[in-house]
Design a protein around this motif. Sequence first.
Motif, PDB file in Angstrom:
ATOM      1  N   LEU A  20       0.846  -1.185   0.000  1.00  0.00           N
ATOM      2  CA  LEU A  20       0.000   0.000   0.000  1.00  0.00           C
ATOM      3  C   LEU A  20       0.890   1.246   0.000  1.00  0.00           C
ATOM      4  CD1 LEU A  20      -2.794   1.410   0.384  1.00  0.00           C
ATOM      5  CD2 LEU A  20      -2.407   1.192   2.863  1.00  0.00           C
ATOM      6  N   VAL A  21       0.704   2.134  -0.991  1.00  0.00           N
ATOM      7  CA  VAL A  21       1.504   3.357  -1.065  1.00  0.00           C
ATOM      8  C   VAL A  21       0.578   4.568  -1.061  1.00  0.00           C
ATOM      9  CG1 VAL A  21       3.512   2.348  -2.217  1.00  0.00           C
ATOM     10  CG2 VAL A  21       1.610   3.210  -3.598  1.00  0.00           C
ATOM     11  N   ALA A  22       1.089   5.680  -0.527  1.00  0.00           N
ATOM     12  CA  ALA A  22       0.312   6.913  -0.477  1.00  0.00           C
ATOM     13  C   ALA A  22       1.250   8.104  -0.549  1.00  0.00           C
ATOM     14  CB  ALA A  22      -0.519   6.970   0.801  1.00  0.00           C
ATOM     15  N   ASP A  23       0.845   9.097  -1.318  1.00  0.00           N
ATOM     16  CA  ASP A  23       1.545  10.372  -1.403  1.00  0.00           C
ATOM     17  C   ASP A  23       0.577  11.423  -0.873  1.00  0.00           C
ATOM     18  OD1 ASP A  23       3.103  12.554  -2.000  1.00  0.00           O
ATOM     19  OD2 ASP A  23       2.768  12.468  -4.163  1.00  0.00           O
ATOM     20  N   ILE A  24       0.855  11.942   0.327  1.00  0.00           N
ATOM     21  CA  ILE A  24      -0.120  12.753   1.056  1.00  0.00           C
ATOM     22  C   ILE A  24       0.378  14.190   1.176  1.00  0.00           C
ATOM     23  CG2 ILE A  24      -1.428  12.981   3.202  1.00  0.00           C
ATOM     24  CD1 ILE A  24      -0.847   9.909   3.576  1.00  0.00           C
ATOM     25  N   GLY A  25      -0.323  15.093   0.509  1.00  0.00           N
ATOM     26  CA  GLY A  25       0.003  16.509   0.575  1.00  0.00           C
ATOM     27  C   GLY A  25      -0.981  17.261   1.440  1.00  0.00           C
ATOM     28  N   GLY A  26      -0.950  18.581   1.345  1.00  0.00           N
ATOM     29  CA  GLY A  26      -1.831  19.394   2.163  1.00  0.00           C
ATOM     30  C   GLY A  26      -3.272  19.366   1.697  1.00  0.00           C
ATOM     31  N   THR A  27      -3.509  19.030   0.420  1.00  0.00           N
ATOM     32  CA  THR A  27      -4.864  19.048  -0.137  1.00  0.00           C
ATOM     33  C   THR A  27      -5.356  17.659  -0.506  1.00  0.00           C
ATOM     34  OG1 THR A  27      -4.456  21.257  -1.052  1.00  0.00           O
ATOM     35  CG2 THR A  27      -6.316  20.020  -1.957  1.00  0.00           C
ATOM     36  N   ALA A  29      -4.642  13.273  -1.049  1.00  0.00           N
ATOM     37  CA  ALA A  29      -3.898  12.054  -0.722  1.00  0.00           C
ATOM     38  C   ALA A  29      -4.065  11.093  -1.887  1.00  0.00           C
ATOM     39  CB  ALA A  29      -4.412  11.425   0.570  1.00  0.00           C
ATOM     40  N   ARG A  30      -2.947  10.702  -2.487  1.00  0.00           N
ATOM     41  CA  ARG A  30      -2.972   9.769  -3.613  1.00  0.00           C
ATOM     42  C   ARG A  30      -2.571   8.392  -3.099  1.00  0.00           C
ATOM     43  NH1 ARG A  30      -1.489  14.709  -5.398  1.00  0.00           N
ATOM     44  NH2 ARG A  30      -2.417  15.429  -7.372  1.00  0.00           N
ATOM     45  N   PHE A  31      -3.421   7.410  -3.340  1.00  0.00           N
ATOM     46  CA  PHE A  31      -3.173   6.048  -2.886  1.00  0.00           C
ATOM     47  C   PHE A  31      -3.027   5.118  -4.083  1.00  0.00           C
ATOM     48  CE2 PHE A  31      -5.179   7.883   0.836  1.00  0.00           C
ATOM     49  CZ  PHE A  31      -4.499   7.299   1.895  1.00  0.00           C
ATOM     50  N   GLY A  32      -2.300   4.035  -3.862  1.00  0.00           N
ATOM     51  CA  GLY A  32      -2.161   3.016  -4.880  1.00  0.00           C
ATOM     52  C   GLY A  32      -1.633   1.739  -4.278  1.00  0.00           C
ATOM     53  N   LEU A  33      -1.506   0.712  -5.109  1.00  0.00           N
ATOM     54  CA  LEU A  33      -0.955  -0.581  -4.698  1.00  0.00           C
ATOM     55  C   LEU A  33       0.223  -0.907  -5.604  1.00  0.00           C
ATOM     56  CD1 LEU A  33      -4.282  -2.587  -4.289  1.00  0.00           C
ATOM     57  CD2 LEU A  33      -2.873  -1.662  -2.431  1.00  0.00           C
ATOM     58  N   ILE A  34       1.347  -1.273  -5.014  1.00  0.00           N
ATOM     59  CA  ILE A  34       2.502  -1.733  -5.783  1.00  0.00           C
ATOM     60  C   ILE A  34       2.500  -3.256  -5.752  1.00  0.00           C
ATOM     61  CG2 ILE A  34       5.006  -1.847  -5.885  1.00  0.00           C
ATOM     62  CD1 ILE A  34       5.087   0.960  -4.756  1.00  0.00           C
ATOM     63  N   VAL A  64     -11.247  -0.259  -3.032  1.00  0.00           N
ATOM     64  CA  VAL A  64     -10.647  -1.286  -3.895  1.00  0.00           C
ATOM     65  C   VAL A  64     -10.943  -2.699  -3.390  1.00  0.00           C
ATOM     66  CG1 VAL A  64      -8.838   0.254  -4.734  1.00  0.00           C
ATOM     67  CG2 VAL A  64      -8.398  -1.136  -2.696  1.00  0.00           C
ATOM     68  N   GLY A  65     -11.855  -2.787  -2.403  1.00  0.00           N
ATOM     69  CA  GLY A  65     -12.309  -4.094  -1.930  1.00  0.00           C
ATOM     70  C   GLY A  65     -11.332  -4.848  -1.066  1.00  0.00           C
ATOM     71  N   LEU A  66     -10.447  -4.121  -0.344  1.00  0.00           N
ATOM     72  CA  LEU A  66      -9.422  -4.797   0.450  1.00  0.00           C
ATOM     73  C   LEU A  66      -9.408  -4.322   1.898  1.00  0.00           C
ATOM     74  CD1 LEU A  66      -6.474  -4.707  -2.135  1.00  0.00           C
ATOM     75  CD2 LEU A  66      -7.899  -6.686  -1.533  1.00  0.00           C
ATOM     76  N   ALA A  67     -10.548  -3.839   2.401  1.00  0.00           N
ATOM     77  CA  ALA A  67     -10.571  -3.274   3.750  1.00  0.00           C
ATOM     78  C   ALA A  67     -10.471  -4.348   4.836  1.00  0.00           C
ATOM     79  CB  ALA A  67     -11.832  -2.439   3.957  1.00  0.00           C
ATOM     80  N   ALA A  68     -11.116  -5.477   4.644  1.00  0.00           N
ATOM     81  CA  ALA A  68     -11.170  -6.500   5.696  1.00  0.00           C
ATOM     82  C   ALA A  68      -9.849  -7.243   5.807  1.00  0.00           C
ATOM     83  CB  ALA A  68     -12.300  -7.483   5.415  1.00  0.00           C
ATOM     84  N   VAL A  69      -9.336  -7.316   7.050  1.00  0.00           N
ATOM     85  CA  VAL A  69      -8.119  -8.083   7.301  1.00  0.00           C
ATOM     86  C   VAL A  69      -8.368  -9.548   6.937  1.00  0.00           C
ATOM     87  CG1 VAL A  69      -6.487  -8.860   9.065  1.00  0.00           C
ATOM     88  CG2 VAL A  69      -7.367  -6.519   9.127  1.00  0.00           C
ATOM     89  N   GLY A  70      -7.425 -10.132   6.230  1.00  0.00           N
ATOM     90  CA  GLY A  70      -7.575 -11.512   5.799  1.00  0.00           C
ATOM     91  C   GLY A  70      -8.101 -11.654   4.389  1.00  0.00           C
ATOM     92  N   THR A  71      -8.534 -10.535   3.779  1.00  0.00           N
ATOM     93  CA  THR A  71      -8.985 -10.583   2.386  1.00  0.00           C
ATOM     94  C   THR A  71      -7.820 -10.985   1.483  1.00  0.00           C
ATOM     95  OG1 THR A  71     -10.591  -8.817   2.790  1.00  0.00           O
ATOM     96  CG2 THR A  71      -9.993  -9.251   0.494  1.00  0.00           C
ATOM     97  N   PRO A  72      -8.002 -11.960   0.613  1.00  0.00           N
ATOM     98  CA  PRO A  72      -6.909 -12.344  -0.294  1.00  0.00           C
ATOM     99  C   PRO A  72      -6.406 -11.145  -1.094  1.00  0.00           C
ATOM    100  CG  PRO A  72      -8.692 -13.944  -0.392  1.00  0.00           C
ATOM    101  CD  PRO A  72      -9.202 -12.805   0.441  1.00  0.00           C
ATOM    102  N   GLY A  73      -5.093 -10.991  -1.148  1.00  0.00           N
ATOM    103  CA  GLY A  73      -4.496  -9.882  -1.876  1.00  0.00           C
ATOM    104  C   GLY A  73      -4.439  -8.584  -1.103  1.00  0.00           C
ATOM    105  N   ARG A  74      -4.827  -8.600   0.184  1.00  0.00           N
ATOM    106  CA  ARG A  74      -4.765  -7.380   0.989  1.00  0.00           C
ATOM    107  C   ARG A  74      -3.304  -7.033   1.302  1.00  0.00           C
ATOM    108  NH1 ARG A  74      -4.976  -4.839   6.010  1.00  0.00           N
ATOM    109  NH2 ARG A  74      -6.741  -3.406   6.276  1.00  0.00           N
ATOM    110  N   PRO A  75      -2.938  -5.732   1.273  1.00  0.00           N
ATOM    111  CA  PRO A  75      -1.550  -5.352   1.569  1.00  0.00           C
ATOM    112  C   PRO A  75      -1.142  -5.748   2.997  1.00  0.00           C
ATOM    113  CG  PRO A  75      -2.764  -3.496   0.650  1.00  0.00           C
ATOM    114  CD  PRO A  75      -3.771  -4.565   0.943  1.00  0.00           C
TER     115      PRO A  75
END
Length: 336
Positions: A20-27, A29-34, A64-75
């Motif tokens: 899980l990656v994030a670039d967080i500025g003052g206005t 927050a950009r999130f993504g998955l590597i 992105v459907g990955l909030a629950a801990v234990g979800t396959p493919g969760r970061p």
Amino acid sequence: MAADLSPAIPGTAGNAAPILVADIGGTNARFGLIDGRIVRDTRVLRCADYASIEDAATAYLTAVGLAAVGTPGRPRRGAFAVAGPVTGDRIAMTNLVWQFSVNRVRDALGLDGLVVINDFTAVALSVPRLAEEDRRQIGEGAPQAGAVVGVLGPGSGLGVSGLVPGANNRWTALSGEGGHVTMAPISDRESAVLGQLRKGFEHVSAERVLSGPGLVNLYGALSILDGREPATLTPAQVADNALNGSEAHCVEAVEMFCAMLGTVAGNLALTLGARGGIYIAGGIVPKLGTLFTHSRFRKRFMEKGRMRDFLAPIPTYVITHELPAFLGLAEAAGTE
């Protein structure tokens, strides 16, 4: 959106769990998955819509459907870049009310590990991962393999860093406040501009002229020196007026911005011995296009008297990649 982050990130190839990656500025927050070599599922969230960094991250994971801990493919790991100093577990962002503990956010998100670095450190770390199409060379020169690299980033402020090569193709980004060095004039016109700015600022640093607000400062000072009341313009308006040639002081402000950036870039190259090149990041310069290419930037970069022959072989580049911080976070995540 998906982008290739070649080369592969150590420890992620063939691993089902992305980072899980994030670039967080003052206005924003950009999130993504590597995921291996790829960054995917990028989203931009407005920081003001969330009470905390963990709320924003949870909203992204839900989207992105990955909030629950234990979800396959969760970061299982995360790497965040934040607009503010990173000196320990407690982080207070510079232009945002969010304050947080890295360890608590890691636990709240159910991650095994979380790396948090300064946003410009992330941009600097992106340089080793840039492809040819992610940069545009200005002038002559060629990089020396395995040499130190310098990075400048005019944006809302002026970020300055260096990259020092290490073992196993790893890089260390220097953390400093080089944007606040004293700005030195080269011409009588620049001396007059800096003198005008000193009437309003106790210290006229490089950042006071080499940033978005700095572009407005240059325009205002030039107008006043010529006996004109400056209009209330945004940095984007100053740049647009210069690009279309509709306002002479905007044109001069952008030209002076480019020349002064060359002076500071040359200073950085001399200070670091940056034979690997100097890279210009941030949102301002790429938008100037050919105006920057044909500006006095490169000429001023090399105008260092007896050191001209030292600087001439050092290449200078503009970073054109849309999300360089994500590339840098891939580098940071690989060191965990």
